[in-house]
Design an enzyme around this catalytic site. Structure first.
Site, PDB file in Angstrom:
ATOM      1  N   PHE A  12     -60.628  50.739  31.129  1.00 46.88           N
ATOM      2  CA  PHE A  12     -61.039  51.889  31.945  1.00 46.88           C
ATOM      3  C   PHE A  12     -61.883  51.451  33.162  1.00 46.88           C
ATOM      4  CE2 PHE A  12     -64.651  55.178  31.792  1.00 46.88           C
ATOM      5  CZ  PHE A  12     -64.164  55.865  32.898  1.00 46.88           C
ATOM      6  N   ILE A  13     -63.074  50.927  32.901  1.00 47.71           N
ATOM      7  CA  ILE A  13     -63.950  50.561  34.019  1.00 47.71           C
ATOM      8  C   ILE A  13     -63.376  49.340  34.743  1.00 47.71           C
ATOM      9  CG2 ILE A  13     -66.293  49.881  34.673  1.00 47.71           C
ATOM     10  CD1 ILE A  13     -67.274  51.300  32.070  1.00 47.71           C
ATOM     11  N   LEU A  33     -55.159  43.668  25.971  1.00 48.07           N
ATOM     12  CA  LEU A  33     -54.438  44.953  25.945  1.00 48.07           C
ATOM     13  C   LEU A  33     -54.632  45.713  24.627  1.00 48.07           C
ATOM     14  CD1 LEU A  33     -51.132  44.088  27.870  1.00 48.07           C
ATOM     15  CD2 LEU A  33     -53.287  44.994  28.760  1.00 48.07           C
ATOM     16  N   GLY A  36     -56.741  48.468  26.764  1.00 46.89           N
ATOM     17  CA  GLY A  36     -56.327  48.621  28.161  1.00 46.89           C
ATOM     18  C   GLY A  36     -54.812  48.667  28.291  1.00 46.89           C
ATOM     19  N   TYR A 145     -72.853  47.432  17.485  1.00 49.70           N
ATOM     20  CA  TYR A 145     -72.519  47.432  18.921  1.00 49.70           C
ATOM     21  C   TYR A 145     -73.767  47.266  19.767  1.00 49.70           C
ATOM     22  CZ  TYR A 145     -71.021  49.380  23.455  1.00 49.70           C
ATOM     23  OH  TYR A 145     -70.770  49.574  24.794  1.00 49.70           O
ATOM     24  N   ASN A 174     -72.977  56.983  29.800  1.00 49.12           N
ATOM     25  CA  ASN A 174     -71.625  57.348  29.356  1.00 49.12           C
ATOM     26  C   ASN A 174     -70.692  57.547  30.541  1.00 49.12           C
ATOM     27  OD1 ASN A 174     -73.401  57.801  27.026  1.00 49.12           O
ATOM     28  ND2 ASN A 174     -71.530  58.532  26.065  1.00 49.12           N
ATOM     29  N   VAL A 189     -65.635  60.318  24.531  1.00 53.42           N
ATOM     30  CA  VAL A 189     -65.472  61.729  24.184  1.00 53.42           C
ATOM     31  C   VAL A 189     -64.798  62.535  25.305  1.00 53.42           C
ATOM     32  CG1 VAL A 189     -67.811  62.451  24.905  1.00 53.42           C
ATOM     33  CG2 VAL A 189     -66.631  63.702  23.115  1.00 53.42           C
ATOM     34  N   ILE A 190     -65.090  62.218  26.566  1.00 50.50           N
ATOM     35  CA  ILE A 190     -64.497  63.040  27.636  1.00 50.50           C
ATOM     36  C   ILE A 190     -62.989  62.803  27.724  1.00 50.50           C
ATOM     37  CG2 ILE A 190     -64.419  63.426  30.148  1.00 50.50           C
ATOM     38  CD1 ILE A 190     -67.385  63.502  30.230  1.00 50.50           C
ATOM     39  N   ARG A 218     -75.831  63.553  26.591  1.00 52.82           N
ATOM     40  CA  ARG A 218     -75.512  62.258  27.188  1.00 52.82           C
ATOM     41  C   ARG A 218     -75.653  62.360  28.707  1.00 52.82           C
ATOM     42  NH1 ARG A 218     -75.633  61.209  22.574  1.00 52.82           N
ATOM     43  NH2 ARG A 218     -74.272  59.881  21.304  1.00 52.82           N
TER      44      ARG A 218
END
Ligand code: NAD
Ligand code: UD1
Length: 316
Positions: A12-13, A33, A36, A145, A174, A189-190, A218
């Site tokens: 994502f980022i 992967l 990703g 984590y 987040n 979550v989004i 958050r």
């Protein structure tokens, strides 16, 4: 020509960063992967993709032996807090051990490096109740984590102090936006929420599982603001050997967030309340004074960021 390596660059980022980097640079992406996707990365001639694990010492040694990089963004990780509670050993290998190995490879082979940026997390603060979180706030990691992120971050910064390796760390709050994989129960979550709304709007059965009573809050930060922060931190001398919160300085509860999206889309998402997740943090919000002090200017609120994201998904 500048050379970049982005681990986790199909995620994502990472993919958003890779797609933003200059055309006249050479970019190596390493990703296994597992979360990703190659579809996240724009097809450009200056991007070389290597499928493999950052825990693979032979592969990583070869990459750092063969090329001299200007910038290394280490974003590869198992990004789910809940997954680390289920699989502490596996997540430790990726989230901690790969970082220490990377630091040693840099010490050996990367003599001209301008900056290593390590992606740490707001999870390191845990549930100590003082808010907002400053970089010097009490650290109380609650999960494997968070322990791994804090330990790795401290190694990364110590390599600057001990060996002069140019490093900085970012504590992301987040992050949300396009390209976040919604398919795992451990996804952000989004991305899961947006997937539920997609189903709802296309007439399929849709229900969102909310862990807890929805009053947890958050600091959700839009991914484009995160990219601005990463590039800014990488470019400044005064960020060497330091960590930076990356957030907005504002928080929202999950119940409020769902209301914001309901209003934007003119629907009501069915929500099923479930037991709270083990190790889940109640409230999280960043003090971003340190980031602002180097010239960061946030462009998105949760409302405008969500609107952009929903637009990119053709939902508005
Ligand atoms: P993501 O899961 O989309 O990206 C991580 C990428 O790393 C994925 O593409 C995955 O396939 C890859 N990866 C996982 N294990 C790997 C391995 N062993 N070798 C090579 N690649 C591997 O997550 P993201 O949200 O883009 O997170 C990027 C980084 O930022 C992570 O380090 C995460 O812990 C950190 N972070 C994210 C957030 C957030 O809100 N998204 C917040 C704080 C910190
Ligand atoms: C997230 C990031 C983590 C990062 C941290 C920094 C992901 C997957 N996690 O963790 O990498 O270090 O922010 O603050 O990107 N929830 C539900 N239903 C769901 C999923 C989640 O109710 O289907 C709840 C969770 O219980 C939690 C909240 O939503 O209370 C946020 O969860 P999640 O998106 O996984 O984020 P964090 O655990 O905060």
């Amino acid at each position: 020509m500048k050379k970049y390596i982005v681990t986790g660059g199909a995620g994502f980022i990472g993919s958003t960063l890779v797609n933003h980097l200059p055309e006249d640079s050479m970019i190596v992406v390493v990703d296994d992967l597992s979360m990703g996707s190659l579809n996240n990365i724009e097809k450009k001639k200056n991007i070389k993709f290597i499928q493999g694990s950052v825990t693979d010492e032979k592969l990583m040694s070869k990459i750092f032996y063969e090329d001299q990089f200007d910038y290394i963004f280490h974003l590869a990780a198992i990004a789910s807090v809940a997954d680390s509670v289920e699989r502490p050993l596996e997540t430790h290998q990726v989230n901690f051990e790969s970082v220490l190995m990377l630091l040693e490879l840099i010490r050996k082979y990367q003599k001209n490096l301008k900056r290593l940026i390590f992606s740490s997390s707001a999870a390191v603060y845990g549930d100590e109740p003082t808010l907002p979180k400053q970089e010097e706030s009490i650290i109380r990691p609650l999960t494997p984590y968070a322990v791994d992120k804090f330990a790795a971050e401290q190694y990364v910064l110590n390599y600057n102090h001990l060996y002069g390796i140019p490093t900085s760390a970012v504590r992301f709050f987040n992050v949300y936006g396009p390209n976040q994989n919604p398919e795992s129960p451990y996804s952000g979550v989004i991305s899961i929420l947006v997937n539920c709304y997609k189903k709802l709007l296309s007439g399929q059965p849709a229900s969102f599982s909310l862990f807890g009573d929805g009053s947890q809050s958050r600091d959700f930060v839009y991914v484009d603001d995160v990219i601005q922060a990463l590039l800014l931190i990488a470019s400044k001398e005064e960020t060497l050997g330091r960590q930076f919160n990356v957030g907005t300085g504002k928080s929202i509860t999950l119940n409020e967030l769902i209301r914001v999206i309901d209003d934007e889309l003119g629907v009501k998402l069915p929500v099923q309340y479930k037991d709270e997740r083990a190790g889940d943090i109640k409230d999280s919000v960043a003090d971003i004074s340190r980031l602002l002090s180097i010239g960061f200017e946030s462009e998105y609120t949760i409302q405008s960021g969500m609107k952009n994201y929903l637009k990119s998904e053709n939902l508005v």
